[in-house]
Structure formats: structure tokens, C-alpha cells
Design a protein around this motif. Structure first.
Motif, short mmCIF file in Angstrom:
data_model
loop_
_atom_site.label_atom_id
_atom_site.label_comp_id
_atom_site.label_asym_id
_atom_site.label_seq_id
_atom_site.Cartn_x
_atom_site.Cartn_y
_atom_site.Cartn_z
N GLN A 1 45.26 65.19 56.31
CA GLN A 1 46.22 65.79 55.92
C GLN A 1 46.19 67.13 54.55
O GLN A 1 47.07 67.59 54.49
N ILE B 1 40.72 68.89 53.61
CA ILE B 1 40.23 69.69 54.97
C ILE B 1 39.43 70.71 54.42
O ILE B 1 38.60 70.82 55.45
N TYR C 1 48.78 77.33 51.48
CA TYR C 1 50.02 77.41 52.08
C TYR C 1 50.61 77.80 51.10
O TYR C 1 51.59 77.59 49.99
N CYS D 1 49.76 77.15 45.23
CA CYS D 1 50.26 74.92 43.83
C CYS D 1 49.44 74.96 43.39
O CYS D 1 48.24 74.50 43.82
N TYR E 1 45.19 66.22 40.13
CA TYR E 1 43.96 65.41 41.13
C TYR E 1 43.48 64.44 40.58
O TYR E 1 42.59 65.16 39.26
#
Ligand code: UFG
Length: 329
Positions: free
Chosen positions: A187, A192, A207, A218, A222
Motif C-alpha cells: 500500500q 508501488i 495522489y 505530499c 522516509y
């Protein structure tokens, strides 16, 4: 020390096992393999198949006697927690209570717990420190916050010492390639992106491109999973030595945007990684990153692998291995 790693066959758990073994601890993994994988187990660690929802399974494990445990066994999909909260109640909340009661029964007095930046919700200010107000916006985040509160009560009443480690965005793989399990149906952004680079997915959907950030996408913090794993070793040593509980944020303290991550992935992998900008994903705050000053000063935590290139290259190495093995989506 003898350490029980609950959820030790999972993505973060297996890296924690490696760090504990490298620190000289005797490690036993407890996992129900629902998302953990046998391929993630280390021959140097013992393995007990069991489920945190079953107190008898926990008794079987804890009766071996441990100086400390690490608890990483949880469902972790934010979106799913909003559509299937019952599963999160039973696994994340009840399961953790079962673990704490097993600790009490078997006199295991030190526990390191995987908490999450999801307890904060949309930030009131950044960077986020430990005193930032907690306002989870998902049921997943709520379960993590409730567990932090329960831990504090078990400390008060039962003298259980805990370390609550609030992970920001975990990413990367062990640079030695000792963990090779790929997450099924990932997810999160980086796996991805890797699946697109591998040709297993056609394109990445980004997104939202209209956030109030430097490039409209955004920003997240990390942090390399091996750096996170080291924090568990340091935190366990701290609570055992000081006999004091501990709550710390774990982030790399640098924000990376989605577009920056994708561009870096194109450069590091040499793959085109097609991406399209789509609508915002509900519940995504625009920018989120931590200050980890407390972790630095209290447990001597010093992330060394959390730069974007190492995050991507260490992940891509594992995907390339899978490609060679003929894996497809
Ligand atoms: N993103 C995309 N496309 C995708 C996947 C993600 O654009 O296909 C974007 C997201 O919108 C977000 C960023 O990439 O802006 C990172 O998304 P992730 O899903 O990888 O991570 P989140 O920041 O949403 O959540 C992560 C963990 C949670 C944890 C949270 C705490 O997955 O478990 O950090 O900050 F709660």
C-alpha cells in the motif's frame, strides 16, 4: 539477552531480528505468518508459530523465559482500518493486551512497541516532536495511541518498562540483501514505485498535485528500516539499563515529496516509471516530518541509511533479485 520478537517474520520485524542478532542477543521469533513470511526468518533465530489472539500460544512462547520482547504484530493498512475496524480491534488492541498479560504472567518486564506517526493526525506544526498533540485520523492510529496509554498504565501498576517507537514512513531493505520477502499487495509509495519499475504495474498514480508544498505533492519523512531496526536495539538496552520507559519519534528529519521520490527512483533504477497525477487520497496530510532529537540524545540513535538514494537502491536490489527469480505480480 534473550529476546522474543513478536511479528519477527514481517517487513520491519525481520530487520529488527537481524539487528538484535548482530547485537549479540539470543532471538526467538513469534509470528502467525499472516503477512510475515518464512523467507524472512533467519536460521540463527528460533521460530514459534503462534497468534497473539490466542493467550495459550503466547504462554507457550513466554514460558521459555525472556529478558525482553519486541511487539510488531499488527495490521497496518490505514484505509482498511476504516472499513474493517473490528479486525483492528481484535488483532491490534486485544492481541496487544494478551501480550502484556503474558509479560505479567511470565515476568518479562521490558517491551519495545511499534507505534506510529499515525497517532498525530494532521500536524499542527512541523517538525513533529514528542509533545505534539495526538489526534489520530484513522482507527489504525487510534489503536496505536490506545496501546501507548495502556503501556503507561502497565508501567505504573506492574512496573513493565516500555519503549514506544513512533515510526514515520518506513522504507528500504537491508543493504546486505538478507531480507528478501516482498510485501504482498503493498500500500506504500516505494514498493508501488518498485513494482512499476519492475514492469509489474503499468503506472504509478500520484495522489494530488495541488498541495501547498514545494512541488504540489505530499511530503513525508522516509526512514530506512535498518535504521529503525537499530533503534529497537538501542531502546531495549536503554529501558533495561535505566529501568525507565521511553517514547520517541523515529524519522530522518528530512521531508521528501512524492515527485522527488519518483524522480530519484527513475535516476537510481534507470527505468522510466510512468506516473500520472490523480485526485488527492482522503486523509493525506500535506507535509509530515519528525524531529528525532529525543531519540538521538536518549538512545544515541543516528540514522545513517535514510537518504533517498540508499532507500531506493536497497529496495531496488531486492526487487531485482525477485525479477531474476522470475517473480511477477
Ligand atoms: N502515494 C501516492 N501513490 C501511491 C501511494 C502513495 O501518491 O500509490 C503518496 C501518498 O499520497 C502519500 C505518500 O505517497 O503522500 C506516502 O504514502 P504511503 O501510503 O506510503 O504512506 P503514508 O504516509 O500514507 O502512511 C505511512 C504508513 C502508515 C503510517 C503513516 C504515519 O503507511 O502506516 O505513514 O505517518 F501510519
Amino acid at each position: 539477552m534473550k529476546v522474543l520478537v513478536i511479528g519477527g517474520a514481517g517487513y520491519i520485524g525481520s530487520h529488527v531480528v537481524k539487528a538484535m542478532l548482530d547485537a549479540g542477543h539470543e532471538v526467538t521469533v513469534f509470528d502467525n505468518l499472516s503477512s510475515g513470511q518464512l523467507i524472512n526468518l533467519f536460521p540463527r533465530a528460533s521460530f514459534i508459530a503462534g497468534d497473539i489472539r490466542h493467550p495459550d500460544d503466547l504462554d507457550r512462547a513466554f514460558s521459555l523465559g525472556f529478558d525482553g520482547c519486541v511487539h510488531l504484530a499488527a495490521f497496518k493498512a490505514v484505509g482498511e482500518s476504516m472499513s474493517e475496524p473490528e479486525r483492528y480491534s481484535v488483532n491490534n488492541l486485544s492481541g496487544t493486551i494478551n501480550i502484556l498479560n503474558a509479560c505479567t504472567r511470565h515476568n518479562c518486564t521490558n517491551i519495545v512497541f511499534s507505534s506510529s506517526a499515525a497517532i498525530f493526525g494532521s500536524p499542527a506544526y512541523i517538525p513533529i516532536d514528542e509533545g505534539h498533540p495526538t489526534n489520530p485520523e484513522s482507527y489504525y492510529g487510534f489503536t496505536k495511541l490506545e496501546i501507548e496509554r495502556i503501556l503507561a498504565w502497565y508501567d505504573t501498576i506492574r512496573s513493565l518498562k516500555f519503549a514506544a517507537l513512533r515510526y514515520f514512513n518506513a522504507a528500504g531493505y537491508d543493504p546486505d540483501l538478507s531480507v528478501r520477502g516482498l510485501e504482498r499487495n503493498p500500500q506504500n509509495l516505494l514498493p508501488i514505485v518498485m513494482e512499476v519499475a519492475a514492469g509489474w504495474r503499468k503506472e504509478l498514480q500520484i495522489y494530488g498535485s495541488d498541495y501547498d508544498t514545494r512541488d504540489g505533492t505530499c511530503i513525508r519523512d522516509y526512514v530506512h528500516v535498518s535504521d529503525l531496526a537499530q533503534a529497537h536495539v538501542n531502546a531495549l538496552a536503554y529501558i533495561v539499563r535505566e529501568q525507565k520507559s521511553l517514547t520517541v519519534n523515529l524519522g530522518s528529519e528530512s521531508g521528501v515529496s512524492v515527485t522527488e521520490m519518483v524522480e530519484a527512483a527513475r535516476r537510481v533504477t534507470g527505468k522510466p516509471i510512468p506516473a500520472t497525477y490523480t485526485a488527492r487520497r482522503p486523509g493525506d496530510p500535506s507535509a509530515l516530518y519528525a524531529t528525532s532529537e529525543r531519540a538521538r540524545s536518549l538512545i544515541g540513535w543516528n540514522p545513517t541509511r535514510s537518504d533517498v538514494d540508499t532507500l531506493i537502491s536497497s529496495t531496488w536490489a531486492v526487487y531485482q533479485y525477485a525479477i531474476k527469480e522470475g517473480k511477477t505480480l
